[in-house]
Write an enzyme that holds these catalytic residues in place. Sequence first.
Site, PDB file in Angstrom:
ATOM      1  CG  ASP A   1      -2.005   0.897   1.339  1.00 62.34           C
ATOM      2  OD1 ASP A   1      -2.271   1.489   0.398  1.00 62.34           O
ATOM      3  OD2 ASP A   1      -2.464   1.272   2.408  1.00 62.34           O
TER       4      ASP A   1
ATOM      5  CD  GLU B   1      -0.178   5.709  -3.655  1.00 70.21           C
ATOM      6  OE1 GLU B   1      -0.001   5.866  -2.522  1.00 70.21           O
ATOM      7  OE2 GLU B   1      -0.863   4.751  -3.778  1.00 70.21           O
TER       8      GLU B   1
ATOM      9  CG  ASP C   1      -8.218   4.720   0.699  1.00 68.04           C
ATOM     10  OD1 ASP C   1      -8.060   3.829   0.542  1.00 68.04           O
ATOM     11  OD2 ASP C   1      -7.435   5.583   1.187  1.00 68.04           O
TER      12      ASP C   1
HETATM   13  C1  NOJ Z   1      -4.774   3.294   2.799  1.00 71.85           C
HETATM   14  C2  NOJ Z   1      -5.277   2.120   1.774  1.00 71.85           C
HETATM   15  O1  NOJ Z   1      -5.819   2.725   0.953  1.00 71.85           O
HETATM   16  C3  NOJ Z   1      -6.482   1.437   2.910  1.00 71.85           C
HETATM   17  O2  NOJ Z   1      -6.827   0.582   1.972  1.00 71.85           O
HETATM   18  C4  NOJ Z   1      -5.600   1.074   4.158  1.00 71.85           C
HETATM   19  O3  NOJ Z   1      -6.684   0.411   4.920  1.00 71.85           O
HETATM   20  C5  NOJ Z   1      -5.065   2.159   4.834  1.00 71.85           C
HETATM   21  N1  NOJ Z   1      -4.126   2.653   4.041  1.00 71.85           N
HETATM   22  C6  NOJ Z   1      -4.382   1.649   6.018  1.00 71.85           C
HETATM   23  O4  NOJ Z   1      -3.328   0.789   5.459  1.00 71.85           O
END
Ligand code: NOJ
Length: 959
Positions: free
Chosen positions: A527, A530, A603
């Site tokens: 995660d 970017e 998200d």
């Molecule tokens: C951002 C991610 O997009 C999300 O899916 C994740 O739950 C959070 N980071 C925490 O790790």
Amino acid sequence: MLLSCFAAALVFGQLSFPFAFDPSDFKTCPQVGFCRRGRALAKRATESSQWVSPYSVRPESVVLSPPNASLSAQVFSSLYPGIRFELQVDVLEHGIARVRLDEVNGMRRRYHQAASWALVAEPTLMAPGVVWRFEESGIRALYDDVELEISYAPLTVKLIRAGREELVLNGRGLLHLEHFRTKTAAPSTALSEYQAVLHGNTESNGWFEGGEADGYWEETFKAWTDSKPKGPESFFIDIDFPHHSHVYGIPQHATSLSLRETTGGNQYFSEPFRLYNNDIGGYDADSPMSLYGSIPLMHGHSTESTVGVFNLVASETWVDIFHPVLNKSTATHWISESGIMDIFLLPGPTPDLVFTQYASLTGTAPLPAYFALGYHQSRWNYISSQDVRDVSRRFDAENMPMDVVWLDIQYSQGQKYFIWDNQSFPDPVEMADELAAAGRKVVAIIDPHLKTSNDYPIFSEAQDKGFLVKDAEGEIFVGQCWPGSSAWLDFFNPQCQNWWRGIFSLNSTADGWRWAESTDNTFIWNDMNEPSVFNGPELTMPKDSVHYGGWEHRDVHNIYGMLFHKATASALVHRTGTMKRPFVLSRSFYAGSQRFGAIWTGDNLGTWEHMAAGIRMILSDGIAGMTFSGSDVGGFFGNPDPEMLVRWYQVGAFSPFFRAHAHIDTKRREPYLSAEPYRSMLRDILKLRYSLLPVWYNAFREASVSGIPVLRPQYVVFPKDSHGFEIDDQFYIGGSGLLVKPVTLPHVESAEVYLADDQVYYDYFDHQVHQGAMGGRYVTVSAPLAKVPLLYRGGSIVPTRLRPRLSSSLMKKDPFTLTVALDKTGSTASGELYLDDGETYTFEQGELVWRKFIAYPSKDGQASLIVQNHNLASHTSARDIVGGAKFQFYDGKNAYAREIDSVYVEQIIILGLKEEPKRDLEIDYRGGSYGMNNVLSSSLTIKNLGVRVVDDWQILVQW
Ligand code: NOJ
């Protein structure tokens, strides 16, 4: 200090729903110097009827190199006679033209290594070469059914087919590579010289570059200043599709699949589409803003042909789009911050060929591990190993299939990834082993930032070895992320990638820290890559940070996330003595990321609008190779009501990657928690996904060879039907013939599904017939909450497993059902079934089963039908099966085929027989009603068959 949405949630412990992001955290084109300059140049060009590109080729410098598929030439700009550029044009296999332009002997080198990361290998030149024709005004390459025309003055490159210009570079004269310069050599500010230049005075440059050194040497956005030590180095190019009404691709954006105008008469967005990987939680559901991934690939499409353009640039890029003639032509303008110009023209002329051409450059999505196509249960966060066990047990208790439980950042001690929080996760290996015993896996999150703490061995090692990104002053770049103060791994350093692989090794004794508390059933989620930097400009890394090789972050920004993904995927392949297929989910991606695993749409919000946007985004990802994609089922932010949750599971069940995930502040919403009747509906959707796993695996196999996406939008399947060019809410699953239109609105009882052809379609659930029509028509398909609109296209044979179990691995020896959906003649259909062990790479040595099913009328007249199963693998080359000539010949008795020799086809359901078949003692027959006009299809079920999948057989149905 700017905190990301997640940090804000943690620090302040609250979030209001629906969550909205702050657009002012992200730049608009007017806030970016090079974007202003690019758009201003386009404006000056548009406003002048005499605009001429100053770039031209010196004819005497043209050199052809063996094997006659490459040309190089000197290019100069009349504005800067002292600056030299080199043009390199290669004609590659598949008829792809590669056009490169770089500054020669400049003050510095432009970034030129994007290709080495994005491309699967050095492209192969077309052999035995092409025919070059020298003409007074330029040079022309002739090959296949196209011509590549390179005009000398001004420099333009055109791909021409049958006299039609398919792609044109610099046709509007917007090409510009800003050369490196010193601060004192700022351009002339005399805008008035513009007119003079057009009348022959080529001494000045103000008319072209603009009147001032706008944003050349330093730029400020909010509290951040970009020191821009290299000065201006952006490049702009117009890429036009004079005969293509529609363009698609350049993900990731939350907007329609067919890209809308950003300038011009029908302007829909005022901003260009942006490609700059960003962490934008709760993004706008219809916007050209950049999101987590960037793939600079675009399709141009019309009823006559499809072509593609791949602009291989890794720096921030903006793309303007307009239609000079609506429904006829498309003009685009690409504005990039840095790097060489390296553009691939993909000649098509069909969408499928464009996919294959793009795949020949950047690779395909490899066949995933079978479990990865099952259902993934995630949330931020399952808080303990006990919690994980409970989740798994509750799925069992509710008879709901599920393959993977996910662990978000709270599993780790203080967000020191790899280090388990031993209070809540005292027994991670036992936990994973217990799940494995139930046929399930664990996925744990590992982000690319490292807590800057000396008691964190990963950070200490990375620091000692010099594997961390540096800031503009040459110190380790330190920013804020989940653990607080963090440093970022620099995967541009090959040594760093090797070291990373070592960490995951489960049996190495080599020096260095190892993740011992892991298992080969534990997979990874990358995660925040970017990369997300909470206190950085636009929530990412400052552009003047420095990577291995001395390259600035600005040059490589869009590649960073992919290299992390790549390193992790490769680590998983090699962590034990036996190579196993990895599963790594990444948030960030770039061209080529498809080789390393899945991605998701980040998200999203738990809203109907985002549910629909997710489908469009997945289709667009697939266009650009990133076919293993999904969105957070239920929405990351918010608490969907039961109706929305059911519809969202239907969307997820028809996404290549099917995962429910939710923000830490949301209410728990695992499917077993829903009240009736919703719980049963959710169970049925999960079972439907598991019944259709053979269809998904078939589609992934094909994508792994051809690059054709798993989810195929309307224009891909029916490229000549212009009614479908803007449809992005329905799609086909691989070549299976299954057509899906998920419902993304509340209180809906039916859906209008577009049928493009004069073919019969059958409702998957009740076998109702829907008749398509030549030229296309909409039909109404019933869609009460428990039902997703899902149709078989006549002419397909679809293999399913109708005994869904609690995980995919438990179904490996289960029997198959074949649904033979006869075409409109009531007599033919075909389909396939691909199987292998779903885990290792032995399929590359031929350990696989690939069957073809066909139904056709028997020779002696109308009154009978033959359904046949034969071996497709033995009639095909290894290249067709697994995408590379990896085994010499196919052995139908290979180890895998022997392993499943007891697996049989238990029933065949035939839809669309025009007459009632004879009863036969050997056939357990159950008829439906007959007739073809919006009534239920005839349906013949042949049960208790017991014919083996691995055998050749045929069944005769007579009437
Ligand atoms: C951002 C991610 O997009 C999300 O899916 C994740 O739950 C959070 N980071 C925490 O790790």
